[in-house]
Design a protein around this motif. Structure first.
Motif, mmCIF file in Angstrom:
data_model
loop_
_atom_site.group_PDB
_atom_site.id
_atom_site.type_symbol
_atom_site.label_atom_id
_atom_site.label_comp_id
_atom_site.label_asym_id
_atom_site.label_seq_id
_atom_site.Cartn_x
_atom_site.Cartn_y
_atom_site.Cartn_z
ATOM 1 N N GLY A 12 42.948 48.927 44.753
ATOM 2 C CA GLY A 12 41.911 48.112 45.384
ATOM 3 C C GLY A 12 40.690 47.961 44.503
ATOM 4 O O GLY A 12 40.088 46.881 44.416
ATOM 5 N N LEU A 13 40.294 49.056 43.833
ATOM 6 C CA LEU A 13 39.142 48.993 42.939
ATOM 7 C C LEU A 13 39.406 48.054 41.767
ATOM 8 O O LEU A 13 38.551 47.244 41.393
ATOM 9 C CB LEU A 13 38.813 50.403 42.431
ATOM 10 N N VAL A 14 40.605 48.153 41.184
ATOM 11 C CA VAL A 14 40.950 47.267 40.066
ATOM 12 C C VAL A 14 40.967 45.821 40.517
ATOM 13 O O VAL A 14 40.490 44.920 39.813
ATOM 14 C CB VAL A 14 42.311 47.680 39.467
ATOM 15 N N LEU A 15 41.495 45.571 41.718
ATOM 16 C CA LEU A 15 41.553 44.209 42.240
ATOM 17 C C LEU A 15 40.157 43.646 42.440
ATOM 18 O O LEU A 15 39.880 42.484 42.104
ATOM 19 C CB LEU A 15 42.332 44.189 43.552
ATOM 20 N N CYS A 16 39.265 44.468 42.990
ATOM 21 C CA CYS A 16 37.880 44.009 43.201
ATOM 22 C C CYS A 16 37.198 43.691 41.876
ATOM 23 O O CYS A 16 36.513 42.675 41.739
ATOM 24 C CB CYS A 16 37.092 45.066 43.966
ATOM 25 N N LEU A 17 37.386 44.586 40.900
ATOM 26 C CA LEU A 17 36.760 44.344 39.608
ATOM 27 C C LEU A 17 37.329 43.104 38.941
ATOM 28 O O LEU A 17 36.593 42.306 38.333
ATOM 29 C CB LEU A 17 36.963 45.569 38.704
ATOM 30 N N THR A 18 38.641 42.907 39.062
ATOM 31 C CA THR A 18 39.268 41.727 38.467
ATOM 32 C C THR A 18 38.777 40.464 39.131
ATOM 33 O O THR A 18 38.470 39.467 38.476
ATOM 34 C CB THR A 18 40.792 41.830 38.587
ATOM 35 N N ALA A 19 38.678 40.500 40.480
ATOM 36 C CA ALA A 19 38.205 39.317 41.205
ATOM 37 C C ALA A 19 36.772 38.991 40.823
ATOM 38 O O ALA A 19 36.398 37.833 40.628
ATOM 39 C CB ALA A 19 38.312 39.550 42.712
ATOM 40 N N GLY A 20 35.936 40.057 40.658
ATOM 41 C CA GLY A 20 34.550 39.812 40.280
ATOM 42 C C GLY A 20 34.440 39.230 38.896
ATOM 43 O O GLY A 20 33.653 38.326 38.625
ATOM 44 N N ALA A 21 35.279 39.734 37.954
ATOM 45 C CA ALA A 21 35.235 39.220 36.598
ATOM 46 C C ALA A 21 35.718 37.780 36.544
ATOM 47 O O ALA A 21 35.185 36.958 35.816
ATOM 48 C CB ALA A 21 36.087 40.109 35.691
ATOM 49 N N GLN A 22 36.761 37.465 37.293
ATOM 50 C CA GLN A 22 37.281 36.106 37.293
ATOM 51 C C GLN A 22 36.283 35.133 37.904
ATOM 52 O O GLN A 22 36.186 33.996 37.472
ATOM 53 C CB GLN A 22 38.602 36.069 38.056
ATOM 54 N N SER A 23 35.543 35.556 38.911
ATOM 55 C CA SER A 23 34.613 34.640 39.572
ATOM 56 C C SER A 23 33.472 34.244 38.644
ATOM 57 O O SER A 23 32.871 33.190 38.833
ATOM 58 C CB SER A 23 34.047 35.301 40.836
ATOM 59 N N GLN A 24 33.167 35.069 37.634
ATOM 60 C CA GLN A 24 32.106 34.717 36.695
ATOM 61 C C GLN A 24 32.463 33.495 35.856
ATOM 62 O O GLN A 24 31.580 32.827 35.325
ATOM 63 C CB GLN A 24 31.804 35.918 35.783
ATOM 64 N N ASP A 25 33.755 33.181 35.752
ATOM 65 C CA ASP A 25 34.182 31.999 35.005
ATOM 66 C C ASP A 25 33.692 30.704 35.638
ATOM 67 O O ASP A 25 33.723 29.654 34.990
ATOM 68 C CB ASP A 25 35.712 31.957 34.914
ATOM 69 N N ALA A 26 33.288 30.762 36.900
ATOM 70 C CA ALA A 26 32.831 29.549 37.578
ATOM 71 C C ALA A 26 31.398 29.177 37.210
ATOM 72 O O ALA A 26 30.949 28.068 37.540
ATOM 73 C CB ALA A 26 32.934 29.734 39.099
ATOM 74 N N SER A 57 31.744 27.170 41.867
ATOM 75 C CA SER A 57 32.785 27.565 42.817
ATOM 76 C C SER A 57 32.245 27.521 44.242
ATOM 77 O O SER A 57 31.077 27.231 44.482
ATOM 78 C CB SER A 57 33.282 28.971 42.495
ATOM 79 N N TYR A 58 33.135 27.843 45.194
ATOM 80 C CA TYR A 58 32.766 27.886 46.609
ATOM 81 C C TYR A 58 32.746 29.320 47.124
ATOM 82 O O TYR A 58 32.962 29.574 48.308
ATOM 83 C CB TYR A 58 33.739 27.028 47.424
ATOM 84 N N GLY A 59 32.455 30.230 46.209
ATOM 85 C CA GLY A 59 32.272 31.625 46.563
ATOM 86 C C GLY A 59 31.084 32.189 45.815
ATOM 87 O O GLY A 59 30.681 31.685 44.760
ATOM 88 N N THR A 60 30.497 33.251 46.332
ATOM 89 C CA THR A 60 29.341 33.876 45.695
ATOM 90 C C THR A 60 29.760 34.580 44.408
ATOM 91 O O THR A 60 30.784 35.272 44.370
ATOM 92 C CB THR A 60 28.689 34.881 46.654
ATOM 93 N N VAL A 61 28.970 34.401 43.363
ATOM 94 C CA VAL A 61 29.255 34.996 42.057
ATOM 95 C C VAL A 61 28.098 35.906 41.663
ATOM 96 O O VAL A 61 26.938 35.496 41.696
ATOM 97 C CB VAL A 61 29.456 33.905 40.979
ATOM 98 N N ASP A 62 28.428 37.132 41.294
ATOM 99 C CA ASP A 62 27.415 38.082 40.817
ATOM 100 C C ASP A 62 27.421 38.052 39.294
ATOM 101 O O ASP A 62 28.409 38.424 38.653
ATOM 102 C CB ASP A 62 27.731 39.479 41.336
#
Length: 305
Positions: A12-26, A57-62
């Motif tokens: 779950g932690l890896v998935l969250c980190l991966t999702a956060g890193a991918q969202s920065q591409d937006a 994107s249509y999601g929040t990006v940190d």
């Protein structure tokens, strides 16, 4: 069991980190201003060059942990610090960074300026993957910005289609909505009397009613047939439909028996004389309406001698 829970937590932690890193591409470099003499001011009341980022994107990006730089040999020149809620960029929103070489002024003040910069580079949190970059033009003049004609759309190197000198600076807002009328005004100009809106609304309503009628009609028929089948199954009979309607099996049995008896010579009917005899009976009452038949008869008791 403990190992399974630990494995699930790590996954779950890896998935969250991966999702956060991918969202920065937006995130996209959307607009910048080099010479600011009469434009937007920062929170210190100073007019400096600025850089605008846009969340496409249509999601929040940190963007905390990402980097901004003007040097391709030093992509980590300014690290966007964490712990600031304003670094979480909401969907389709903008964020402004001041290129004043004053990082001590806060999160959104970078450690370089645009006066001598050749390009602006936005890099992922790994410090290696470049998300977006744009060359800096020094021929724009005072208070003239360069950016995407449509927010977030265009090449990721500042060249080609999608980039242009903007007629007005638009820090923190849409680049392509400055001169456009509001939606209610555009609708009023297109449909001044409201006929299009009325016809559209009525069409939607009546279409929905027709569809509901058709749906419920078929559902009702299906329920009726299912009810008949359940009733027949509970009675132990089988309903057989024909072009003449539903005919019970007893009717067919009676017809078959009658045809069989008619075909047998031994079962022929008696010959009738067709003579009717009427006998007169003198009665003062009508036997059909007499009440004596409804009275209880007293039994006769016969005694033995």
């Amino acid at each position: 069991m403990k190992h399974l829970k630990l494995l699930m937590a790590v996954a779950g932690l890896v998935l969250c980190l991966t999702a956060g890193a991918q969202s920065q591409d937006a995130m996209r470099l959307n607009e910048y201003l080099v010479v600011n003499t009469a434009d937007f001011q920062d929170d210190f009341g100073q007019q400096n060059a600025w850089i605008e980022l846009f969340n496409s994107s249509y999601g929040t990006v940190d963007i905390a942990g990402c980097f901004l730089s003007d040097d391709p040999d030093n992509l980590k020149k300014y690290a966007i610090p964490g712990g600031d809620l304003d670094t979480k960029i909401k969907p389709r929103q903008h964020v402004l960074f001041w290129a004043d070489n004053e990082p001590k002024h806060g999160t959104f003040h970078v450690s370089f300026d645009l006066a001598g910069a050749d390009e602006i580079i936005f890099t992922k949190g790994d410090g290696k993957t470049i998300i977006d970059r744009i060359p800096v033009r020094h021929d724009l003049g005072e208070n003239v910005s360069f950016g995407r004609t449509d927010d977030g759309i265009g090449s990721t190197d500042g060249s080609g289609e999608g980039w242009d000198i903007l007629p007005h600076t638009s820090p923190g807002t849409n680049n392509n909505e400055i001169d456009k009328a509001a939606k209610p005004d555009r609708m009023k100009a297109m449909d001044p009397y409201g006929w299009i809106l009325a016809v559209t609304a009525m069409s939607v309503v009546f279409t929905a009613l027709i569809l509901l009628f058709i749906i419920f009609k078929f559902i009702g028929k299906a329920n009726i047939r299912a009810g008949k089948r359940r009733s027949a199954a509970s009675e132990g009979t089988h309903i057989k439909e024909s072009k003449y309607g539903e005919v019970p099996a007893e009717t067919y049995a009676a017809i078959a028996m009658a045809m069989h008896l008619y075909a047998q010579e031994s079962e022929s009917h008696d010959d009738e004389s067709f003579v009717v005899t009427l006998r007169h009976t003198d009665r003062s009452y009508s036997p059909w309406s007499s009440k004596i038949y409804s009275l209880r008869q007293t039994p006769d008791v016969k005694k033995r001698r």
